[in-house]
Design a protein around this motif. Structure first.
Motif, PDB file in Angstrom:
ATOM      1  N   ARG A  65      -7.248  -6.670   9.206  1.00  0.00           N
ATOM      2  CA  ARG A  65      -5.920  -5.802   9.517  1.00  0.00           C
ATOM      3  C   ARG A  65      -6.223  -4.623   9.591  1.00  0.00           C
ATOM      4  NH1 ARG A  65      -5.673  -7.053   3.876  1.00  0.00           N
ATOM      5  NH2 ARG A  65      -4.048  -8.110   2.944  1.00  0.00           N
ATOM      6  N   GLY A  66      -4.786  -4.446  10.923  1.00  0.00           N
ATOM      7  CA  GLY A  66      -4.591  -2.805  11.736  1.00  0.00           C
ATOM      8  C   GLY A  66      -3.356  -2.422  11.399  1.00  0.00           C
ATOM      9  N   ASN A  67      -3.426  -1.231  11.873  1.00  0.00           N
ATOM     10  CA  ASN A  67      -2.761  -0.307  11.949  1.00  0.00           C
ATOM     11  C   ASN A  67      -0.859  -1.134  11.622  1.00  0.00           C
ATOM     12  OD1 ASN A  67      -3.850   0.366  14.395  1.00  0.00           O
ATOM     13  ND2 ASN A  67      -1.518   1.569  14.462  1.00  0.00           N
ATOM     14  N   HIS A  68      -0.664  -1.671  12.511  1.00  0.00           N
ATOM     15  CA  HIS A  68       0.734  -2.563  12.970  1.00  0.00           C
ATOM     16  C   HIS A  68       0.917  -3.262  11.421  1.00  0.00           C
ATOM     17  CE1 HIS A  68       2.988  -0.412  16.179  1.00  0.00           C
ATOM     18  NE2 HIS A  68       1.614  -0.654  16.997  1.00  0.00           N
ATOM     19  N   HIS A 108     -10.456  -2.828  13.211  1.00  0.00           N
ATOM     20  CA  HIS A 108      -9.539  -2.784  13.582  1.00  0.00           C
ATOM     21  C   HIS A 108      -9.506  -1.564  14.728  1.00  0.00           C
ATOM     22  CE1 HIS A 108      -5.598  -2.419  16.085  1.00  0.00           C
ATOM     23  NE2 HIS A 108      -5.490  -1.227  15.078  1.00  0.00           N
ATOM     24  N   HIS A 109     -10.339  -0.407  13.728  1.00  0.00           N
ATOM     25  CA  HIS A 109      -9.960   1.186  14.406  1.00  0.00           C
ATOM     26  C   HIS A 109     -11.979   0.941  14.519  1.00  0.00           C
ATOM     27  CE1 HIS A 109      -6.437   0.974  11.184  1.00  0.00           C
ATOM     28  NE2 HIS A 109      -6.356   2.248  12.556  1.00  0.00           N
ATOM     29  N   ASP A 142      -9.073  -7.094   5.077  1.00  0.00           N
ATOM     30  CA  ASP A 142      -9.741  -5.300   5.219  1.00  0.00           C
ATOM     31  C   ASP A 142     -10.724  -4.922   6.349  1.00  0.00           C
ATOM     32  OD1 ASP A 142      -7.107  -5.013   3.877  1.00  0.00           O
ATOM     33  OD2 ASP A 142      -8.156  -4.260   2.352  1.00  0.00           O
ATOM     34  N   HIS A 191      -7.624  -1.101  18.914  1.00  0.00           N
ATOM     35  CA  HIS A 191      -6.815  -0.481  18.536  1.00  0.00           C
ATOM     36  C   HIS A 191      -6.768   0.762  18.947  1.00  0.00           C
ATOM     37  CE1 HIS A 191      -5.030   2.693  16.664  1.00  0.00           C
ATOM     38  NE2 HIS A 191      -5.604   4.098  16.057  1.00  0.00           N
ATOM     39  N   SER A 243       0.055  -3.275   9.180  1.00  0.00           N
ATOM     40  CA  SER A 243       0.854  -2.413   6.986  1.00  0.00           C
ATOM     41  C   SER A 243       1.846  -2.569   7.601  1.00  0.00           C
ATOM     42  CB  SER A 243      -0.452  -0.849   7.393  1.00  0.00           C
ATOM     43  OG  SER A 243       0.287  -0.744   8.615  1.00  0.00           O
ATOM     44  N   HIS A 244       2.208  -2.273   8.544  1.00  0.00           N
ATOM     45  CA  HIS A 244       3.831  -1.691   8.676  1.00  0.00           C
ATOM     46  C   HIS A 244       4.518  -3.764   8.467  1.00  0.00           C
ATOM     47  CE1 HIS A 244       2.934   2.157   8.572  1.00  0.00           C
ATOM     48  NE2 HIS A 244       2.648   2.267  10.292  1.00  0.00           N
ATOM     49  N   ASP A 294      -3.887  -6.144  14.352  1.00  0.00           N
ATOM     50  CA  ASP A 294      -2.087  -5.495  14.857  1.00  0.00           C
ATOM     51  C   ASP A 294      -1.911  -6.624  15.241  1.00  0.00           C
ATOM     52  OD1 ASP A 294      -2.613  -3.059  14.423  1.00  0.00           O
ATOM     53  OD2 ASP A 294      -2.769  -2.502  16.638  1.00  0.00           O
TER      54      ASP A 294
END
Length: 225
Positions: free
Chosen positions: A115-118, A147-148, A135, A161, A120-121, A85
């Protein structure tokens, strides 16, 4: 550049057989390898909300980068690892000119983004930032940089996260919520480094350790055993 105290109260821990330092700036320092770990910058989050018409304050990106400047000046890391993120959203790419200027001042430091979930966007940072993007898990010494939060068969996990927080109770009904580091047997979760990020109060559990961050100090919070 923001001036930080000359001797903030860090907290030493031993994870995966390594000495690390929990920093009151909500970052993690690995002295032996000269690696600085930071989770959840969410650069451009305030700008994203303003673009949606929300009346939120500006200046958070500069504040985040200024705090990183001060940490880099103090610890002189060889590598900076972002545990996901980095940017908040695609709209946050409007802050990239500011981030590029910051990166240019630290060209001698290797930087890696897990890489985090944000991310990816928002998309990967541009090549001009010279940030390696990987990753999870990214293996570095005895650590699995993620990240997670998750388990790993062979490495101690460092993650973000959750934006962890803990609640401290005083007399009567007084209580205070503070960002914190949280560790379990083979995993630790870092607090969010970024401003304007909020936090999740983590539940106590046997063997779980909390390290609260407040002002210029980090300290261990009594927990269940």
């Amino acid at each position: 550049m923001t001036s930080l105290p000359s001797s903030p109260s860090l907290f030493p821990v031993h994870w995966a057989g390594e000495l690390l330092q929990l920093l009151p700036e909500r970052a993690l320092w690995w002295p032996e390898a000269r690696v600085l770990f930071v989770a959840d910058l969410h650069l451009g989050k305030a700008a994203t909300y303003r673009a949606l018409g929300q009346p939120v304050p500006g200046g958070t990106t500069l504040e985040n980068l200024s705090r990183l400047d001060a940490l880099i000046e103090r610890h002189v890391p060889q590598r900076l690892v972002f545990l996901g993120d980095f940017l908040h959203a695609a709209q946050a790419r409007t802050v990239l000119a500011t981030v590029e200027g910051w990166r240019a001042r630290h060209g001698g430091i290797a930087m890696t983004l897990v890489r985090g979930n944000h991310d990816s966007h928002a998309g990967d940072p541009p090549d001009t930032l010279d940030i390696e993007v990987v990753d999870e898990p990214f293996l570095l010494g005895p650590f699995a940089c993620c990240h997670h939060p998750q388990s790993h068969a062979t490495h101690f996990v460092l993650a973000g996260h959750l934006h962890p927080a803990c609640r401290l109770y005083g007399r009567g009904h007084d209580s205070m919520r503070l960002p914190c580091f949280v560790s379990d047997a083979q995993q630790a979760v870092l607090p969010a480094f970024g401003e304007f990020t909020g936090g999740l109060v983590m539940a106590q559990a046997p063997g779980r350790r909390f390290y609260a961050v407040g002002g210029e100090s980090v300290w261990a919070v009594p927990t269940l055993d």
